[in-house]
Design a protein around this motif. Sequence first.
Motif, PDB file in Angstrom:
ATOM      1  N   LYS A  89      -8.927  -0.118   5.061  1.00 40.57           N
ATOM      2  CA  LYS A  89      -7.935  -0.779   5.446  1.00 40.57           C
ATOM      3  C   LYS A  89      -7.985  -2.190   5.911  1.00 40.57           C
ATOM      4  O   LYS A  89      -7.438  -2.471   7.101  1.00 40.57           O
ATOM      5  N   TRP A  90      -9.080  -3.082   5.457  1.00 39.17           N
ATOM      6  CA  TRP A  90      -9.417  -4.381   5.727  1.00 39.17           C
ATOM      7  C   TRP A  90      -9.423  -4.464   7.266  1.00 39.17           C
ATOM      8  O   TRP A  90      -8.743  -5.283   8.015  1.00 39.17           O
TER       9      TRP A  90
ATOM     10  N   GLU B   6     -16.799  -5.052  -0.947  1.00 41.44           N
ATOM     11  CA  GLU B   6     -15.926  -4.832  -1.893  1.00 41.44           C
ATOM     12  C   GLU B   6     -15.778  -3.146  -1.799  1.00 41.44           C
ATOM     13  O   GLU B   6     -14.702  -2.654  -1.970  1.00 41.44           O
TER      14      GLU B   6
ATOM     15  N   GLU C  64      -4.528  -6.245  -4.493  1.00 39.57           N
ATOM     16  CA  GLU C  64      -4.033  -5.654  -3.188  1.00 39.57           C
ATOM     17  C   GLU C  64      -4.183  -6.606  -2.187  1.00 39.57           C
ATOM     18  O   GLU C  64      -3.342  -6.771  -1.441  1.00 39.57           O
ATOM     19  N   ALA C  65      -5.353  -7.378  -2.192  1.00 43.15           N
ATOM     20  CA  ALA C  65      -5.601  -8.436  -0.971  1.00 43.15           C
ATOM     21  C   ALA C  65      -4.623  -9.490  -1.153  1.00 43.15           C
ATOM     22  O   ALA C  65      -4.098  -9.870  -0.251  1.00 43.15           O
TER      23      ALA C  65
ATOM     24  N   VAL D 223      -8.871  -4.470  -6.158  1.00 38.92           N
ATOM     25  CA  VAL D 223      -9.016  -4.778  -4.868  1.00 38.92           C
ATOM     26  C   VAL D 223      -8.530  -6.237  -4.561  1.00 38.92           C
ATOM     27  O   VAL D 223      -7.492  -6.516  -3.685  1.00 38.92           O
ATOM     28  N   GLU D 224      -8.785  -7.173  -5.426  1.00 37.35           N
ATOM     29  CA  GLU D 224      -8.383  -8.389  -5.465  1.00 37.35           C
ATOM     30  C   GLU D 224      -6.798  -8.391  -5.460  1.00 37.35           C
ATOM     31  O   GLU D 224      -6.078  -9.295  -4.601  1.00 37.35           O
TER      32      GLU D 224
ATOM     33  N   ILE E 180      -8.912 -10.224   4.901  1.00 33.99           N
ATOM     34  CA  ILE E 180      -8.408 -10.190   3.625  1.00 33.99           C
ATOM     35  C   ILE E 180      -8.653 -11.549   2.821  1.00 33.99           C
ATOM     36  O   ILE E 180      -9.296 -11.444   1.652  1.00 33.99           O
TER      37      ILE E 180
ATOM     38  N   LEU F 197       0.730  -1.110   0.121  1.00 39.33           N
ATOM     39  CA  LEU F 197      -0.006   0.004  -0.134  1.00 39.33           C
ATOM     40  C   LEU F 197       0.678   1.323  -0.074  1.00 39.33           C
ATOM     41  O   LEU F 197       0.404   2.290   0.254  1.00 39.33           O
TER      42      LEU F 197
ATOM     43  N   SER G 176     -10.858  -2.222   0.987  1.00 34.51           N
ATOM     44  CA  SER G 176      -9.908  -1.842   0.890  1.00 34.51           C
ATOM     45  C   SER G 176      -9.765  -0.347   1.332  1.00 34.51           C
ATOM     46  O   SER G 176      -8.937   0.222   1.937  1.00 34.51           O
ATOM     47  N   ARG G 177     -10.751   0.497   1.042  1.00 38.52           N
ATOM     48  CA  ARG G 177     -10.650   1.959   1.569  1.00 38.52           C
ATOM     49  C   ARG G 177     -10.457   1.887   3.171  1.00 38.52           C
ATOM     50  O   ARG G 177      -9.913   2.761   3.463  1.00 38.52           O
TER      51      ARG G 177
END
Length: 588
Positions: free
Chosen positions: A509-510, A502, A105-106, A102-103, A534, A93, A506-507
């Motif tokens: 921060k999980w 979704e 990033e996860a 998003v995926e 996540i 990040l 992400s926004r």
Amino acid sequence: MALSEAFLCLNPMILSKSGANFGKQRNLGLAEFHYSLRRSRNRIKSNGFWSAGCCSTDIKNRTKRSSCFLRCKCQKADSVNGLTADHGIPASLSGKDSRKSVEEEAWDLLKESVVYYCGNPIGTVAASDTSSSSILNYDQVFIRDFIPSGIAFLLKGEYDIVRNFILYTLQLQSWEKTMDCHSPGQGLMPASFKVRTVPLDGDDSVTEDVLDPDFGEAAIGRVAPVDSGLWWIILLRAYGKCTGDLSVQERVDVQTGIKMILKLCLADGFDMFPTLLVTDGSCMIDRRMGIHGHPLEIQALFYSALLCAREMLAPEDSSADLIRALNNRLVALSFHIREYYWIDMKKLNEIYRYKTEEYSYDAVNKFNIYPDQIPHWLVEFMPARGGYLIGNLQPAHMDFRFFSLGNIWSIVSSLATVDQSHAILDLVEAKWSELVADMPLKICYPALEGQEWRIITGSDPKNTPWSYHNGGSWPTLLWQLTVACIKMNRPEIAEKAVMLAERHLSRDKWPEYYDTRRARFIGKQSRLFQTWSIAGYLVAKLLLANPSAAKILINEEDSEIVNAFSCMLSANPRRKRGRKRFKQPFIV
Ligand code: GLC
């Protein structure tokens, strides 16, 4: 075992040592083996013999083993986690690529959460939130938290980490652990473990990795992790189904591990019910929440683990009694839950008109439930179409709260009937704004408030109404919901939930969990970059893209159990009275 034998079993990957003064990893020769008869009470040391695939053959060996310990390379946690030293922000990040999906990033975050032991991936850390002032035990690998990580890795074709996790945690099972002067039952799996890098025997320049398990003796509230062993069995079966590699479940030490868990769960006690009797906080809800006794979550996992174990146990004479006990328990457990935990409008109306104080074998109100217990909220909550399994059943007490994981896993494991499973999903749809709202999925509904909260939680400030375990919303539950929806051929419900998640995950921060009735705030004490949030999201995505992969987790309805069940139903006093007519082939 002779030293030469031990050598043959060694995994070359771990034949290295490092320390603050050793810049580079180097391989060791035979002469540098550290062969030791030491026994650590609290820790498993890096153990080359075992990790390489050799197996001990009996419980005694496993718990009282003299081991050959190896020095190994100790990987530094921060380099493993990929966290930047300056800001504590995961490298994924750090703004290098803001166009990541998003995926993607996860996946990056999940990989950064991987924990290594002697250079091998062994699990994922619970949370990588370095912004939080108190880490507590979130820097450990939790057994239950690793399940969605493990499934995500399996679905991605990365099998080693899951194999290592299964085998190393097995190594931790039943290691002598005590709370004050008391040892928990043999077969118990730890709640979590930590990889510690420690100086090797007084030599500060050389370090070794040790595995340090927590069986609840350090956990807040000293809670027993009953669900760990059950999840371990479920993951073991999923590993075999996904990889096609049955050699892990066939190993003698793994078979012994399965049997030890079963023996602990199937042991005779004072209980009259076939459900597993546990203390408060012995599962995902690991704080006092009034779920001591026979909570649904544990029963669903228990049932699932029994079915998975039955599939994996090698048929041998010495296991015959255990398998018989297991079969009997499966039938009795499914009957008990399907009959007595189930509520819908019809059943509620029945309870509302219950007679009480019935002393007889053929009582209708077997548990002496007083109709006044039906809470006001339930009258509103219960839809005309739909129903669910209650949270807990005790003498004169029904805990009417809806617990998501227990209900969902009852669908996945076929503990609930097909009709009941559909009805549970009908209820989720009908009560979407209560159970899903802005973030799937509420851990339980409704929250305990006022005097009830004070008495039942002990005025727990972390479990205030609509927060954390008390009606908080947990994104990790997405994956279990997805498996259940796929099993019932209703994936659109999960799709809707995933889309909602979704938008925020992400926004935000999980986060570990969300607060308020509609899950509008990030939880008061919620960790960020919580790994199972996540991984739960990733598993849901992967399964929706490839629904047939959900099979590795699903237990299909067993026809023998169905037969026995209908046999018991016809003998049920609610339909037919009189004990003498009760004939059934199973010992319950
Ligand atoms: C909390 C949760 C528990 C979880 C642990 C690590 O204690 O209640 O279910 O395993 O955090 O994430």
